[in-house]
Every structure is written in C-alpha cells, then in structure tokens.
Write a protein that holds these residues in place. Structure first.
Motif, PDB file in Angstrom:
ATOM      1  N   LEU A   1       0.828  -1.210   0.000  1.00 57.35           N
ATOM      2  CA  LEU A   1       0.000   0.000   0.000  1.00 57.35           C
ATOM      3  C   LEU A   1       0.861   1.259   0.000  1.00 57.35           C
ATOM      4  O   LEU A   1       0.527   2.251  -0.664  1.00 57.35           O
ATOM      5  CB  LEU A   1      -0.939  -0.008   1.209  1.00 57.35           C
ATOM      6  N   SER A   2       1.973   1.241   0.713  1.00 59.89           N
ATOM      7  CA  SER A   2       2.877   2.402   0.720  1.00 59.89           C
ATOM      8  C   SER A   2       3.464   2.645  -0.664  1.00 59.89           C
ATOM      9  O   SER A   2       3.563   3.790  -1.115  1.00 59.89           O
ATOM     10  CB  SER A   2       4.011   2.185   1.719  1.00 59.89           C
ATOM     11  N   LEU A   3       3.840   1.568  -1.352  1.00 57.17           N
ATOM     12  CA  LEU A   3       4.358   1.719  -2.710  1.00 57.17           C
ATOM     13  C   LEU A   3       3.296   2.273  -3.654  1.00 57.17           C
ATOM     14  O   LEU A   3       3.585   3.120  -4.509  1.00 57.17           O
ATOM     15  CB  LEU A   3       4.871   0.380  -3.239  1.00 57.17           C
ATOM     16  N   ALA A   4       2.063   1.814  -3.515  1.00 56.60           N
ATOM     17  CA  ALA A   4       0.980   2.303  -4.373  1.00 56.60           C
ATOM     18  C   ALA A   4       0.726   3.784  -4.122  1.00 56.60           C
ATOM     19  O   ALA A   4       0.565   4.569  -5.067  1.00 56.60           O
ATOM     20  CB  ALA A   4      -0.285   1.478  -4.134  1.00 56.60           C
ATOM     21  N   ILE A   5       0.706   4.187  -2.853  1.00 56.54           N
ATOM     22  CA  ILE A   5       0.479   5.607  -2.526  1.00 56.54           C
ATOM     23  C   ILE A   5       1.641   6.453  -3.038  1.00 56.54           C
ATOM     24  O   ILE A   5       1.438   7.544  -3.589  1.00 56.54           O
ATOM     25  CB  ILE A   5       0.276   5.774  -1.007  1.00 56.54           C
ATOM     26  N   LEU A   6       2.858   5.956  -2.902  1.00 62.82           N
ATOM     27  CA  LEU A   6       4.025   6.673  -3.404  1.00 62.82           C
ATOM     28  C   LEU A   6       3.975   6.820  -4.929  1.00 62.82           C
ATOM     29  O   LEU A   6       4.301   7.884  -5.471  1.00 62.82           O
ATOM     30  CB  LEU A   6       5.303   5.956  -2.987  1.00 62.82           C
TER      31      LEU A   6
ATOM     32  N   SER B   1       3.737  10.359  -6.782  1.00 62.37           N
ATOM     33  CA  SER B   1       4.783  10.715  -7.748  1.00 62.37           C
ATOM     34  C   SER B   1       4.194  11.107  -9.089  1.00 62.37           C
ATOM     35  O   SER B   1       4.630  12.086  -9.711  1.00 62.37           O
ATOM     36  CB  SER B   1       5.748   9.548  -7.933  1.00 62.37           C
ATOM     37  N   TYR B   2       3.198  10.366  -9.546  1.00 62.50           N
ATOM     38  CA  TYR B   2       2.550  10.710 -10.815  1.00 62.50           C
ATOM     39  C   TYR B   2       1.860  12.059 -10.714  1.00 62.50           C
ATOM     40  O   TYR B   2       1.915  12.872 -11.631  1.00 62.50           O
ATOM     41  CB  TYR B   2       1.546   9.638 -11.227  1.00 62.50           C
ATOM     42  N   TYR B   3       1.191  12.342  -9.596  1.00 64.11           N
ATOM     43  CA  TYR B   3       0.506  13.613  -9.415  1.00 64.11           C
ATOM     44  C   TYR B   3       1.504  14.774  -9.451  1.00 64.11           C
ATOM     45  O   TYR B   3       1.271  15.787 -10.115  1.00 64.11           O
ATOM     46  CB  TYR B   3      -0.243  13.607  -8.078  1.00 64.11           C
TER      47      TYR B   3
ATOM     48  N   PHE C   1       3.578  19.466 -11.943  1.00 62.61           N
ATOM     49  CA  PHE C   1       4.694  20.386 -11.794  1.00 62.61           C
ATOM     50  C   PHE C   1       5.755  20.265 -12.874  1.00 62.61           C
ATOM     51  O   PHE C   1       6.387  21.244 -13.229  1.00 62.61           O
ATOM     52  CB  PHE C   1       5.345  20.199 -10.422  1.00 62.61           C
ATOM     53  N   PHE C   2       5.987  19.088 -13.405  1.00 62.97           N
ATOM     54  CA  PHE C   2       7.080  18.893 -14.341  1.00 62.97           C
ATOM     55  C   PHE C   2       6.636  18.692 -15.775  1.00 62.97           C
ATOM     56  O   PHE C   2       7.397  18.880 -16.690  1.00 62.97           O
ATOM     57  CB  PHE C   2       7.940  17.691 -13.924  1.00 62.97           C
ATOM     58  N   LYS C   3       5.415  18.290 -15.993  1.00 59.82           N
ATOM     59  CA  LYS C   3       4.963  17.989 -17.343  1.00 59.82           C
ATOM     60  C   LYS C   3       4.668  19.236 -18.146  1.00 59.82           C
ATOM     61  O   LYS C   3       4.682  19.229 -19.348  1.00 59.82           O
ATOM     62  CB  LYS C   3       3.743  17.080 -17.285  1.00 59.82           C
ATOM     63  N   GLY C   4       4.379  20.326 -17.521  1.00 58.27           N
ATOM     64  CA  GLY C   4       4.157  21.550 -18.271  1.00 58.27           C
ATOM     65  C   GLY C   4       2.802  22.164 -18.043  1.00 58.27           C
ATOM     66  O   GLY C   4       2.336  22.963 -18.837  1.00 58.27           O
ATOM     67  N   GLY C   5       2.110  21.784 -16.999  1.00 53.68           N
ATOM     68  CA  GLY C   5       0.893  22.491 -16.646  1.00 53.68           C
ATOM     69  C   GLY C   5      -0.349  21.930 -17.266  1.00 53.68           C
ATOM     70  O   GLY C   5      -0.727  20.799 -17.033  1.00 53.68           O
ATOM     71  N   SER C   6      -1.015  22.737 -18.097  1.00 55.39           N
ATOM     72  CA  SER C   6      -2.348  22.396 -18.573  1.00 55.39           C
ATOM     73  C   SER C   6      -2.329  21.194 -19.498  1.00 55.39           C
ATOM     74  O   SER C   6      -1.439  21.018 -20.297  1.00 55.39           O
ATOM     75  CB  SER C   6      -2.952  23.593 -19.307  1.00 55.39           C
ATOM     76  N   SER C   7      -3.361  20.400 -19.373  1.00 54.64           N
ATOM     77  CA  SER C   7      -3.503  19.232 -20.235  1.00 54.64           C
ATOM     78  C   SER C   7      -4.585  19.451 -21.271  1.00 54.64           C
ATOM     79  O   SER C   7      -5.051  18.518 -21.887  1.00 54.64           O
ATOM     80  CB  SER C   7      -3.814  17.997 -19.382  1.00 54.64           C
ATOM     81  N   SER C   8      -5.025  20.699 -21.450  1.00 51.88           N
ATOM     82  CA  SER C   8      -6.113  20.974 -22.385  1.00 51.88           C
ATOM     83  C   SER C   8      -5.657  20.939 -23.830  1.00 51.88           C
ATOM     84  O   SER C   8      -6.466  20.851 -24.728  1.00 51.88           O
ATOM     85  CB  SER C   8      -6.735  22.337 -22.080  1.00 51.88           C
ATOM     86  N   GLY C   9      -4.384  21.014 -24.075  1.00 49.70           N
ATOM     87  CA  GLY C   9      -3.876  20.984 -25.445  1.00 49.70           C
ATOM     88  C   GLY C   9      -2.480  21.555 -25.492  1.00 49.70           C
ATOM     89  O   GLY C   9      -2.024  22.205 -24.573  1.00 49.70           O
ATOM     90  N   SER C  10      -1.797  21.311 -26.564  1.00 49.49           N
ATOM     91  CA  SER C  10      -0.442  21.813 -26.676  1.00 49.49           C
ATOM     92  C   SER C  10      -0.410  23.030 -27.582  1.00 49.49           C
ATOM     93  O   SER C  10      -1.246  23.187 -28.462  1.00 49.49           O
ATOM     94  CB  SER C  10       0.482  20.720 -27.227  1.00 49.49           C
ATOM     95  N   VAL C  11       0.559  23.888 -27.376  1.00 46.84           N
ATOM     96  CA  VAL C  11       0.728  25.092 -28.173  1.00 46.84           C
ATOM     97  C   VAL C  11       1.738  24.787 -29.261  1.00 46.84           C
ATOM     98  O   VAL C  11       2.822  24.288 -28.990  1.00 46.84           O
ATOM     99  CB  VAL C  11       1.227  26.261 -27.297  1.00 46.84           C
TER     100      VAL C  11
END
Length: 113
Positions: A11-16, A20-22, A27-37
């Motif tokens: 369960l700790s690994l699943a929560i981690l 991590s994905y969140y 924070f690192f993927k580039g913000g909005s997921s509504s579309g790319s510029v």
C-alpha cells in the motif's frame, strides 16, 4: 498469504506511485492538459523580430536573439594565408607504442589459470 507487514509495504508503494505521478503531471509535465501550443519552426521565424503568438506573449525571445547574433558573426579566414601562420610548427610529441598490445585472441583461455 499476505501478512500485515507485506500489505503495508504494498500500500505504501501504491500511494508513493500515485503521489509521484501527481507531482510529475502537475509540476514537471508543463501544466495544462487541455492541449499543446504549436511553436513556430526556426525557419519560419523572422529573425528581425521575435516570434509572437496570438495572445501576444513572446516565445523564445532569448533563443531568437542568440540565433540573430550568431548569424551576424563573420570570421576572417585571411590569417591562414599569412606567413606568421604558415611558420607555425607542429610540436605534438610522437607517442611510441609497444610492439604488441594485448593478446591475439582475447577470448582464448589464459595460460596458468
């Protein structure tokens, strides 16, 4: 099958993993997921003025300024023909190599082992 310690570890690994994905997605993927510029290619940019999108924000201003400076560089190759350049001597030392380097067949069994 599962004892309490293994269950807590899984369960700790699943929560981690979810946390991590969140963090990565927000924070690192580039913000909005509504579309790319769509950014303009370097060939389509007028290097006299920075690239501007429809919302009037400047994209890659620093990069365009650097490319503009690089294109304005002129290299004088006339020094290759001067006598001072031709008088230079190569002082690189010759490194002697041993006659035989390594074994002829590195995969052959070693003698004495």
């Amino acid at each position: 099958m599962f004892n309490k310690r293994n269950l807590i570890f899984i369960l700790s690994l699943a929560i981690l993993a979810v946390a991590s994905y969140y963090i990565y997605a927000n924070f690192f993927k580039g913000g909005s997921s509504s579309g790319s510029v769509a950014l303009p290619s370097i060939d389509s940019i007028n290097l006299g003025s920075p690239a501007i999108l429809a919302d009037e924000s400047i994209v890659g201003k620093d990069f365009v300024e650097i490319v503009t400076r690089i294109r304005n560089i002129e290299i004088d190759t006339g020094f290759f023909g001067r006598s001072d350049f031709k008088a230079l001597k190569d002082l690189t030392p010759v490194i002697p190599y041993p006659d035989k380097i390594g074994r002829e067949n590195p995969f052959a069994p070693a003698n004495g082992i």
